[in-house]
Design an enzyme around this catalytic site. Sequence first.
Site, mmCIF file in Angstrom:
data_model
loop_
_atom_site.group_PDB
_atom_site.id
_atom_site.type_symbol
_atom_site.label_atom_id
_atom_site.label_comp_id
_atom_site.label_asym_id
_atom_site.label_seq_id
_atom_site.Cartn_x
_atom_site.Cartn_y
_atom_site.Cartn_z
ATOM 1 C CG ASP A 1 52.154 67.878 47.238
ATOM 2 O OD1 ASP A 1 51.549 68.180 48.289
ATOM 3 O OD2 ASP A 1 52.829 66.837 47.091
ATOM 4 C CG ASP B 1 49.120 64.640 49.448
ATOM 5 O OD1 ASP B 1 49.563 65.471 48.620
ATOM 6 O OD2 ASP B 1 47.949 64.665 49.865
ATOM 7 C CG ASP C 1 48.429 71.052 49.079
ATOM 8 O OD1 ASP C 1 48.933 72.151 48.772
ATOM 9 O OD2 ASP C 1 49.104 70.093 49.513
ATOM 10 C CG ASP D 1 30.455 69.676 36.019
ATOM 11 O OD1 ASP D 1 31.479 69.804 35.339
ATOM 12 O OD2 ASP D 1 29.899 68.572 36.220
ATOM 13 C CD GLU E 1 31.445 71.168 31.200
ATOM 14 O OE1 GLU E 1 32.310 70.493 30.613
ATOM 15 O OE2 GLU E 1 30.766 70.704 32.130
HETATM 16 C C1 GLC Z 1 32.255 68.131 33.266
HETATM 17 C C2 GLC Z 1 33.674 68.197 33.729
HETATM 18 C C3 GLC Z 1 34.307 66.852 33.574
HETATM 19 C C4 GLC Z 1 33.521 65.832 34.367
HETATM 20 C C5 GLC Z 1 32.057 65.855 33.973
HETATM 21 C C6 GLC Z 1 31.215 65.074 34.928
HETATM 22 O O1 GLC Z 1 32.152 67.924 31.907
HETATM 23 O O2 GLC Z 1 34.367 69.181 33.012
HETATM 24 O O3 GLC Z 1 35.640 66.859 34.004
HETATM 25 O O4 GLC Z 1 34.047 64.550 34.161
HETATM 26 O O5 GLC Z 1 31.553 67.169 33.993
HETATM 27 O O6 GLC Z 1 31.113 65.727 36.156
#
Ligand code: GLC
Length: 564
Positions: free
Chosen positions: A38, A42, A46, A224, A284
């Site tokens: 940071d 805050d 960042d 994601d 993912e």
């Molecule tokens: C993925 C991310 C997780 C998030 C989810 C919803 O699994 O790794 O952190 O909560 O997507 O976006």
Amino acid sequence: MPLSHDPSSLSPEPAHAAAADWWQTGVVYQIYPRSFADASGDGVGDLPGIIAHLDYLGPDGLAIDAIWLSPIYPSPGRDLGYDVADHTTVDPLFGTMADFDRLVEGAHRRGIRVILDLVMNHTSDQHAWFQESRTDPSGPYGDWYLWRDPAGLDSRGRPQPPNNWLSFFGGSGWTWDEGRRQFYFHTFLAEQPDLNWRNPAVPDVQMDMVRGWLDRGVDGFRLDVFNVFYKDAALRSNPSAGSHRQAWDRQLHIRDKDQPELEEFLARFRAELDSRPGRMSVGELFSGTTERAASLTVPRHLVFDFMLLQQPWSAAAFGAAIDRIERAFGPDRWPAIVLSNHDQPRPASRLSKDLGEAHRDAVAKAAAVVELTLRGTPFLYYGEELGLGDIDVPRDEAIDPPARRVGPEFRWWNRDGCRSPMPWTDGPNAGCAPPGVRTWLPLVPDARTRNVASQTADPDSVLSTERRLLRTRARLRPLHAGSLERIPADDPDVLAWLRAAGDERVLIVVNFAPRPVQTVLGSALGGTTWTPVDGTHREPGPAIGPERRVFLRPLEALIATEAG
Ligand code: GLC
């Protein structure tokens, strides 16, 4: 921005017939931006904080090849950045676009690529698209989300959801909107409505956004929950999966994810990335098997498979997982190797649970050898290289919104545990935030002794071991570009495997037990002598002769090359 130090020059040679890319031979380091450093004071990390620590990651530091930043876009923070209100810019919480450009420039100067986290399945409910969609059903955004009429009314006249789909974060996946008098679907929180990927405008706008970041010098993307983008066109209910403890597991999720149209989109996405050299992508896999991860590993695209991450620390469990991954991926697909991320308990805590705290560092070092020597691209999660443990956050102080909502029975409860601030020094706030500032999550309790400064000074620390191993991995071509063959050992606590590229071979032997072992390895080793060159211990043990007998100290893992 061209890279002045090209990490792929470490070993440009191919694993197989096709030339290996940097993301195949390299190592990726995940930064959770809230927690890395940071600079603004805050209490939240960042971009300037990350910039200030690039040397830690660069060629004279960990020497990783790329950083993946968890989402940095404007977000109301209901899922701490995974609820995006605008995918095209940076959240003021993290800095400005100028900071982002400085980060990319500073990273590239050190030979580090920058990977962004793309959250394309859903947006925040505060995103302008959703606001428009909600208020103007016949307008241009009316069909951008999954809106549906109720299936009917219950006995008290309340609208019933269109089908049985659930939210992974608990309860029905459908939320009623009084304004539109329709339900909308969300795989995660109600504040994270899912986009309607069957409306062609949706993938189109995502590709515009992708091009915008590529133009800014971004080297790749983590997608994601990419296997959830497309749902069944007719929104049919999922069939039952029988009785299970968690509601999510009581359905077979064949209609709310894993639809064939994803592969068409992936081809389009990869074609866009391939129009510029060296851009990587990793998907993912959400709620899926190793075999599914392998099947979505299309050319030049990696997929996270979480098989290893779910294993307890035992030779039998890791051996079975490695075999399953190797079988599923086969010689032509390249796995992604993951022991931790921002959704899971940290491996140092998780894997040493049964052996006890006294063995934590030794397990962390042995796990690092495993992670850096299996076939695939390792993804390290910040703090893993320190053997950082989870923090214990009492239920009434939980910050992670789904954890607050669902409670300890939830599979991901409580992700705060693995998101604590990175301990840099033994000073105030462990050097992660200016003195006197309250960090957004507490530090690990042992931050005074377990931090980057103290571990840098100790040649036997987890950090020093990890740095050494990363260099060994880069130096020995079979470790980052070779095939993998498991070698039997006659002790059940020992795993061994061979990595081979061309006529170069490297042997890895891991003792999962906190006791010394002596074991004989299988005949595939041949009649040669193997010299340990690295591993968990700085002073490598004795050579392994033609009789193939290995002596290992408690929790020792070694990397050996063929003599002569
Ligand atoms: C993925 C991310 C997780 C998030 C989810 C919803 O699994 O790794 O952190 O909560 O997507 O976006």
